[in-house]
Design a protein around this motif. Sequence first.
Motif, short mmCIF file in Angstrom:
data_model
loop_
_atom_site.label_atom_id
_atom_site.label_comp_id
_atom_site.label_asym_id
_atom_site.label_seq_id
_atom_site.Cartn_x
_atom_site.Cartn_y
_atom_site.Cartn_z
N ILE A 110 -54.32 -42.32 -77.65
CA ILE A 110 -53.22 -41.45 -78.07
C ILE A 110 -52.84 -41.72 -79.52
CG2 ILE A 110 -50.76 -40.97 -77.71
CD1 ILE A 110 -51.34 -41.38 -74.67
N LYS A 111 -52.78 -42.99 -79.89
CA LYS A 111 -52.44 -43.34 -81.28
C LYS A 111 -53.51 -42.83 -82.25
CE LYS A 111 -50.65 -47.39 -82.13
NZ LYS A 111 -50.43 -48.86 -82.12
N LEU A 112 -54.79 -42.96 -81.88
CA LEU A 112 -55.85 -42.45 -82.74
C LEU A 112 -55.77 -40.94 -82.87
CD1 LEU A 112 -58.87 -44.66 -81.68
CD2 LEU A 112 -57.66 -44.69 -83.86
N PHE A 113 -55.46 -40.25 -81.78
CA PHE A 113 -55.30 -38.80 -81.82
C PHE A 113 -54.17 -38.42 -82.78
CE2 PHE A 113 -53.16 -34.97 -80.31
CZ PHE A 113 -54.21 -34.07 -80.38
N ILE A 114 -53.05 -39.13 -82.69
CA ILE A 114 -51.93 -38.83 -83.58
C ILE A 114 -52.31 -39.08 -85.03
CG2 ILE A 114 -49.62 -39.62 -84.24
CD1 ILE A 114 -49.09 -40.04 -81.23
N ILE A 115 -52.97 -40.18 -85.29
CA ILE A 115 -53.33 -40.53 -86.67
C ILE A 115 -54.29 -39.50 -87.26
CG2 ILE A 115 -54.58 -42.20 -88.08
CD1 ILE A 115 -53.36 -44.38 -86.26
N PHE A 116 -55.36 -39.19 -86.54
CA PHE A 116 -56.42 -38.38 -87.13
C PHE A 116 -56.23 -36.87 -86.98
CE2 PHE A 116 -58.69 -42.43 -86.65
CZ PHE A 116 -59.04 -42.60 -87.97
N VAL A 117 -55.48 -36.42 -86.01
CA VAL A 117 -55.32 -34.97 -85.81
C VAL A 117 -53.96 -34.49 -86.29
CG1 VAL A 117 -55.29 -33.13 -84.09
CG2 VAL A 117 -56.97 -34.95 -83.91
N ILE A 118 -52.92 -35.04 -85.75
CA ILE A 118 -51.57 -34.55 -86.07
C ILE A 118 -51.23 -34.80 -87.53
CG2 ILE A 118 -49.13 -34.73 -85.49
CD1 ILE A 118 -50.83 -33.55 -83.24
#
Length: 72
Positions: free
Chosen positions: A33-41
């Motif tokens: 979830i943290k990687l998704f937030i960092i790289f997408v959001i």
Amino acid sequence: MNRKNVLYRIYDLYADGFRSMKLGRTLWAIILIKLFIIFVILKLFFFPNFIKEHAEQGQESEFVATQILNQQ
């Protein structure tokens, strides 16, 4: 797969460690979830595609070269 391969041994170490933990899946979920937030959001909101907005189609490399050379 060759068990002497360094990458396999590293993967096996982490997989076995998380497998024996009670919270292993929860920790991986938090990491993903943290990687998704960092790289997408963050990319969507804070890093717009500046070259696409300012350069013509097919002339992107010339635009970048011009911008780099004019920075002096």
